[in-house]
Scaffold this active site. Sequence first.
Site, PDB file in Angstrom:
ATOM      1  CB  ILE A 100      -0.925   0.002   1.224  1.00 55.12           C
ATOM      2  CG1 ILE A 100      -1.779  -1.280   1.239  1.00 55.12           C
ATOM      3  CG2 ILE A 100      -1.825   1.229   1.240  1.00 55.12           C
ATOM      4  CD1 ILE A 100      -2.625  -1.474   2.470  1.00 55.12           C
TER       5      ILE A 100
ATOM      6  CG  ASN B 134      -0.586   3.559  10.105  1.00 58.95           C
ATOM      7  OD1 ASN B 134      -1.753   3.247  10.293  1.00 58.95           O
ATOM      8  ND2 ASN B 134       0.360   2.677   9.868  1.00 58.95           N
TER       9      ASN B 134
ATOM     10  CG  HIS C 246      -1.025   2.630  14.200  1.00 58.96           C
ATOM     11  ND1 HIS C 246      -0.329   3.836  14.252  1.00 58.96           N
ATOM     12  CD2 HIS C 246      -0.145   1.710  13.708  1.00 58.96           C
ATOM     13  CE1 HIS C 246       0.904   3.632  13.848  1.00 58.96           C
ATOM     14  NE2 HIS C 246       1.047   2.344  13.498  1.00 58.96           N
TER      15      HIS C 246
ATOM     16  CG  ASP D 187      -4.859  -2.227  12.777  1.00 57.38           C
ATOM     17  OD1 ASP D 187      -3.740  -2.138  12.224  1.00 57.38           O
ATOM     18  OD2 ASP D 187      -5.011  -2.400  14.000  1.00 57.38           O
TER      19      ASP D 187
ATOM     20  CD  GLU E  44       3.656  -1.080   4.041  1.00 62.85           C
ATOM     21  OE1 GLU E  44       4.073  -1.904   4.878  1.00 62.85           O
ATOM     22  OE2 GLU E  44       4.370  -0.235   3.503  1.00 62.85           O
TER      23      GLU E  44
ATOM     24  NE  ARG F  46      -9.379  -9.907 -11.479  1.00 53.52           N
ATOM     25  CZ  ARG F  46      -8.804 -10.932 -12.116  1.00 53.52           C
ATOM     26  NH1 ARG F  46      -8.638 -10.875 -13.435  1.00 53.52           N
ATOM     27  NH2 ARG F  46      -8.404 -12.002 -11.449  1.00 53.52           N
TER      28      ARG F  46
END
Length: 586
Positions: free
Chosen positions: A456, A463, A468, A472, A498, A518
Amino acid sequence: MVYSYAFRRHLYGSQAPPWAIRHHVLIDLSCLAIVVAVLFFSPAAFANQPVSHLQLMDYHGALPPTGDNALESVSATPLPDQQNINLGINIEPVWLQFKVEAGDPPIVQLNNPLIHQIALHRYLPETSTFSAPIQRVAFTPLLGDELGRWRPVFELTEPGTYWLKLSSPQALRFQLSQTTLPQVNSDWRGFLLGQGLYLGMLLGLLVYNGVLLRFLKNSNYFWYLGFVGSSAVYFFLQKGLMFELVPAFPKLVNEALLFTALSIGIISALSFCRTFLMLPEQDRLMDRLFMVFIVFGLVCLVGTWWLPGHVSVKMFSVLGLGTMTLFCLASWRALQRRFRPARWLLMGWSALIVGCLVFILSIYGVLPHNLVTYYGFQFGSALESLLLSVALADRINLLRRERETLVKEKLRFATMSVTDGLTGLYNRRYLNRHLDESVQQARLQHQPLSLVMLDIDHFKVFNDRWGHLLGDKALQHFADILVEAVCEEDAVCRFGGEEFTIVLRHQPVQQALDVAERIRTMLRTTPLMTDANQAIPLTCTIGVVQYQVPESAKAFIARADSALYQGKEGGRDRVMSDLMTHQGST
Ligand SMILES: Nc1nc2c(ncn2[C@@H]2O[C@H](COP(=O)(O)OP(=O)(O)OP(=O)(O)O)[C@@H](O)[C@H]2O)c(=O)[nH]1
């Protein structure tokens, strides 16, 4: 009733609801009423009349006394109970005297076939002497055509005074009654039917549990078979059925075999109880006591072939009483440990003890002498064998349930050990194993294998800005998209932080690139929604590589990581491979 109370305490503790108490009290009272009714109203064991003027003679000679005043010279004591005679254990012969009057039923029978020596003489007043021993009535035995004379049944047609000599190392307990021949035969048929039912039931239990032993290979079944088999042999010998088959069978051998069966039965029962209640692991004190009694049982087993009968009887009385007490104590302690199947065991042993007690109380005249009380011990034994069989089934069920729970737990732990707690995806441990296997397979089968590595973008910033907890949620959101985007057989793993990976077996890099694209598009078009319904856009960078023989799984991952790194370097939100670059809109 005692058990009902105990179970009530066991089930509800001290706070039993009132309806439960009422309901148990009702059960208790009904049980009591049924037991009393059965005990007092069941048919009489032997509807025959006792012999008249039965007296115990103060004489212990081998032959009847002779001489002019043979009858007067010996003092006589009338027996308090003329019907149920209990003279205890006697080392010397015992003489009884009774009278037969004109019009009395012609048959006198004694219902204990195990008494070693029975001799009946008629007093001859003319000569003041006694006749030679009177022959027993000959019956057609159950098997074969020969006539047997083993049953203590005499036909006394002449009125007069009779002297009966009894000698046996066993306790002299019996009924001596006058009856008719048809009645004797009818009693005998009833007796054989009862014995047949009892032995048939035990045989059924033996076969049923024998089959279970064969399949389950559980030592409990072995000891159970030992116990039930010995009970069958014991009662077969104790009821004199051996003489029905072999009329001349030696009484001493019958007796020794009877005690042998008894000791094997007790040793088997002790071993059964020991393994059933898992005493070696759960109750060391009881286990030691059980071992002491098993050794004592072995001593009795050997001793019965060497020791005099009356000593054997005493030893077995101690063994039997001690064993019964131990059974109840060990079962009770097991119930306290909340080992549920112990209740069947407790009920089984209690049935035997109650049966035994009923029998003994009937001997002492406290309970009426009828079919239930006379066969009390045998009823108890039959009920016990049944309850022990139920106990075994219950225990096997409990063990099976425990095993099923263990298997489920094992599966749960195995799944947990390869699952990422936050996203529910596979974890790094699983990836390592799965990738090793996939690499091996790709090499052997010459099949393509692709690895997709995803990260990511700017997650640290995310964050920092959103916290946080929402971070999550973003990871879970991304995980959901990954699972949705791939097929079931593709392994989606959280690589760490991540970063995620997808192992695509049998797929060349071109197809893996399509999958990656995709995913990238799905994440872009599906922002994370906050609780306040705010849409937060997310993007990811993806590295895609195809396996190249002979590189290792580690090197394979390193190449995917490097492709990902290139994507990050190239501006993020894109798919990179070492073959081509797919750049998406930013
Ligand atoms: N909320 C949350 N954050 C995590 C978790 N694991 C790792 N992180 C955070 O992910 C962030 C990763 O930051 P970086 O490795 O610097 O990467 P980045 O900020 O995404 O930057 P690029 O990858 O270069 O786009 C760190 O701030 C970690 O604290 C997690 O389980 N939950």
